[in-house]
Design a protein around this motif. Structure first.
Motif, PDB file in Angstrom:
ATOM      1  N   GLN A 196       0.847  -1.239  -0.001  1.00 14.93           N
ATOM      2  CA  GLN A 196       0.117  -0.050   0.098  1.00 14.93           C
ATOM      3  C   GLN A 196       0.915   1.384  -0.038  1.00 14.93           C
ATOM      4  O   GLN A 196       1.832   1.199   0.653  1.00 14.93           O
ATOM      5  CB  GLN A 196      -0.959  -0.162   1.146  1.00 14.93           C
ATOM      6  N   ARG A 197       0.419   2.188  -0.757  1.00 13.45           N
ATOM      7  CA  ARG A 197       1.010   3.501  -0.953  1.00 13.45           C
ATOM      8  C   ARG A 197      -0.018   4.464  -0.807  1.00 13.45           C
ATOM      9  O   ARG A 197      -0.767   4.799  -1.749  1.00 13.45           O
ATOM     10  CB  ARG A 197       1.959   3.568  -2.228  1.00 13.45           C
ATOM     11  N   GLY A 198      -0.025   5.212   0.312  1.00 16.85           N
ATOM     12  CA  GLY A 198      -1.138   5.934   0.637  1.00 16.85           C
ATOM     13  C   GLY A 198      -2.511   5.522   0.762  1.00 16.85           C
ATOM     14  O   GLY A 198      -2.600   4.350   1.490  1.00 16.85           O
ATOM     15  N   ASP A 199      -3.329   5.775  -0.232  1.00 17.03           N
ATOM     16  CA  ASP A 199      -4.757   5.027  -0.249  1.00 17.03           C
ATOM     17  C   ASP A 199      -4.808   3.980  -1.334  1.00 17.03           C
ATOM     18  O   ASP A 199      -5.840   3.369  -1.520  1.00 17.03           O
ATOM     19  CB  ASP A 199      -5.946   6.029  -0.543  1.00 17.03           C
ATOM     20  N   GLU A 200      -3.808   3.740  -2.141  1.00 17.05           N
ATOM     21  CA  GLU A 200      -3.533   3.114  -3.253  1.00 17.05           C
ATOM     22  C   GLU A 200      -2.844   1.647  -2.831  1.00 17.05           C
ATOM     23  O   GLU A 200      -1.867   1.689  -2.277  1.00 17.05           O
ATOM     24  CB  GLU A 200      -2.727   3.524  -4.326  1.00 17.05           C
ATOM     25  N   VAL A 201      -3.724   0.430  -3.285  1.00 16.97           N
ATOM     26  CA  VAL A 201      -2.949  -0.680  -3.149  1.00 16.97           C
ATOM     27  C   VAL A 201      -2.484  -1.032  -4.438  1.00 16.97           C
ATOM     28  O   VAL A 201      -2.959  -1.139  -5.353  1.00 16.97           O
ATOM     29  CB  VAL A 201      -4.223  -1.566  -2.788  1.00 16.97           C
ATOM     30  N   LEU A 202      -1.254  -1.546  -4.291  1.00 14.23           N
ATOM     31  CA  LEU A 202      -0.414  -2.042  -5.495  1.00 14.23           C
ATOM     32  C   LEU A 202      -0.155  -3.527  -5.710  1.00 14.23           C
ATOM     33  O   LEU A 202      -0.031  -4.036  -4.398  1.00 14.23           O
ATOM     34  CB  LEU A 202       0.888  -0.998  -5.685  1.00 14.23           C
ATOM     35  N   SER A 203       0.361  -4.180  -6.563  1.00 14.46           N
ATOM     36  CA  SER A 203       0.620  -5.685  -6.581  1.00 14.46           C
ATOM     37  C   SER A 203       1.904  -5.612  -7.553  1.00 14.46           C
ATOM     38  O   SER A 203       2.178  -4.989  -8.429  1.00 14.46           O
ATOM     39  CB  SER A 203      -0.433  -6.416  -7.053  1.00 14.46           C
ATOM     40  N   LEU A 204       2.622  -6.800  -7.297  1.00 14.85           N
ATOM     41  CA  LEU A 204       3.787  -7.156  -7.901  1.00 14.85           C
ATOM     42  C   LEU A 204       4.122  -8.604  -7.885  1.00 14.85           C
ATOM     43  O   LEU A 204       3.860  -9.247  -7.022  1.00 14.85           O
ATOM     44  CB  LEU A 204       5.055  -6.393  -7.435  1.00 14.85           C
ATOM     45  N   GLN A 205       4.321  -8.922  -9.127  1.00 12.00           N
ATOM     46  CA  GLN A 205       4.746 -10.537  -9.058  1.00 12.00           C
ATOM     47  C   GLN A 205       6.162 -10.725  -9.265  1.00 12.00           C
ATOM     48  O   GLN A 205       6.936 -10.200  -9.931  1.00 12.00           O
ATOM     49  CB  GLN A 205       4.139 -11.281 -10.559  1.00 12.00           C
ATOM     50  N   VAL A 206       6.712 -11.455  -8.468  1.00 11.18           N
ATOM     51  CA  VAL A 206       8.100 -11.789  -8.131  1.00 11.18           C
ATOM     52  C   VAL A 206       8.467 -13.268  -8.397  1.00 11.18           C
ATOM     53  O   VAL A 206       7.722 -14.043  -7.885  1.00 11.18           O
ATOM     54  CB  VAL A 206       8.644 -11.425  -6.805  1.00 11.18           C
ATOM     55  N   SER A 207       9.124 -13.598  -9.402  1.00 10.28           N
ATOM     56  CA  SER A 207       9.615 -14.946  -9.719  1.00 10.28           C
ATOM     57  C   SER A 207      10.658 -15.368  -8.686  1.00 10.28           C
ATOM     58  O   SER A 207      11.196 -14.582  -8.088  1.00 10.28           O
ATOM     59  CB  SER A 207      10.018 -15.010 -11.128  1.00 10.28           C
TER      60      SER A 207
END
Length: 433
Positions: A176-187
């Motif tokens: 989460q960054r501020g009010d925004e939820v982000l996602s990331l795929q890590v191999s």
């Protein structure tokens, strides 16, 4: 007071287990036993059974099993069966008998580690908030980002996040960054790079002050906040640590805050024999996230065995470094007073931490007894192996002289440990009165 009593009782158990290892191995090889003593000096209690004197003595700093024919200066009575003499046994049997005491401490330490891991433990962790990211990961993470979950599993702490990333081949990270939820795929190929890159936010609040270390002697306490290092304000652990370890004067001036009070301390740095990364004062990070967990029996055996191996390896590496820098011996030796102080600190953390501490002491007894110093078990093993290599016993006169030297060295180490304990306590008393 209760922790001191527990420490004395625990030491008594460890010494008894150690000597029982020697006793059982000697009996198994047919060696005659004259005396089984817990402690040194005059006996508190003593009785005799089947020709063996069992005793508890006043000085609880060790114990011994007196075997027939063990002391090279003793003359064996004519009526003693030569088969009962320790000196008449094959060299490998004598080595096994000498090793059996430390081996008993190894087994005890391992069992205590396993038991502790099966009990509920209060695990402390850093908050899962990013301080910085390096390399290609700067494009994805910014200071202040909060790690939410890995593969849908909620992240409570930063170290838990690191473990979760390795639990599956690929990881889906939400943050989460501020009010925004982000996602990331890590191999799987990327995760090593990711974990080396990320640094968590760590404040300058002290989590633990290690007994006997410079910060402890200067009266610092858990919860103190470091505001300045050598008159330079610090706002995170990384800057604070860098300024402390790289201090060119070998000492630092700290401005600290405790509750609403600010105060300063000048602290001499101590050489870190485990690494070449500069000096240290003996403090750890404050870990704000607390979780309670325990392991099942199979996991406890696995992690208990790994912890035992890591602990032994770490301590032998430290002894090697200390042998290269003997001037640091005074700063890195502790006696019963310091052990009692550490026992008191561990008791505040619960039964699991106390049992882990006792397991560590049992392993340290094994490690120290295996040092190749005449009069210790390691010395007996050394003489036995020399005999196995050259094909004849080491001359009795050489063994006797070596044991006298070993005894004097042991007494000197004990006196140094007591002196080190008392001097450290005096310094801490001066700063905390």
């Amino acid at each position: 007071m209760i922790s001191l009593i527990l420490m004395i009782l625990a030491l008594g158990v460890m010494i008894t287990i150690h000597e029982l290892g020697h006793f059982l191995a000697a009996r198994a090889f047919g060696v005659g036993i004259e005396k089984f003593s817990i402690g040194f000096g005059a006996p508190i209690a003593e009785f005799e059974k089947k020709g063996i004197k069992y005793r508890i003595a006043w000085i609880p700093l060790g114990g011994y099993v007196k075997m027939k024919g063990e002391d090279p200066e003793d003359e064996s009575p004519e009526d003693v069966d030569p088969d009962e003499l320790f000196s008449e046994k094959a060299w490998w049997k004598r080595a096994i008998i000498a090793f059996s005491g430390p081996f008993a401490n190894l087994i005890l330490g391992l069992l205590l580690f396993i038991i502790a891991l099966m009990l509920p433990q209060h695990m402390e962790d850093l908050a899962p908030v990013i301080f910085s990211a390096e390399g290609v990961w700067e494009e994805h993470f910014m200071p202040g980002d909060s790690l939410i979950s890995v593969n849908g599993k909620e992240t409570a702490g930063f170290n838990q996040f690191l473990i979760s990333v390795y639990e599956t081949k690929d990881a889906s990270i939400s943050y989460q960054r501020g009010d925004e939820v982000l996602s990331l795929q890590v191999s799987a190929a990327q995760r090593d790079s990711l974990l080396r890159s990320l640094k968590p936010q760590v404040s300058t609040r002290i989590g633990e002050v290690f007994s006997g270390m410079p910060a402890w002697r200067a009266g610092l306490k858990a919860g103190d906040v470091v505001l300045e290092v050598d008159n330079v304000a610090v706002s995170n652990w990384y800057d604070m640590r860098s300024r402390i370890v790289s201090s060119p004067q070998g000492k630092v001036n700290l401005l600290l805050k405790r509750n609403e009070e600010t105060f300063s301390r000048q602290i001499n740095l101590e050489e870190n024999i485990a690494s070449d990364q500069g000096g240290m004062i003996g403090i750890s990070q404050y870990l704000p996230v607390t979780q309670t967990m325990s392991y099942g029996p199979l996991e406890a055996v696995k992690f208990g065995a790994l912890s035992t191996v890591n602990f032994i390896t770490m301590n032998y590496k430290a002894l090697y470094q200390l042998a290269k820098r003997p001037s640091q011996l005074k700063n890195n030796i502790g006696g019963p007073v310091l052990m009692a102080s550490m026992s008191s600190e561990m008791s505040k953390k619960g039964a699991s931490s106390m049992i882990l501490f006792f397991g560590s002491i049992s392993l340290i007894l094994m490690i120290m007894n295996l040092l190749p110093i005449p009069i210790l078990d390691g010395g007996h093993i050394m003489f036995s192996f020399i005999e196995g290599i050259i094909g004849r016993p080491v001359p009795l006169r050489v063994q006797a002289v070596a044991q006298r030297i070993g005894f004097m060295l042991l007494i000197a180490l004990m006196l140094l440990a007591f002196y080190s304990d008392i001097s450290k306590l005096v310094y801490r008393f001066m700063y905390t009165r």
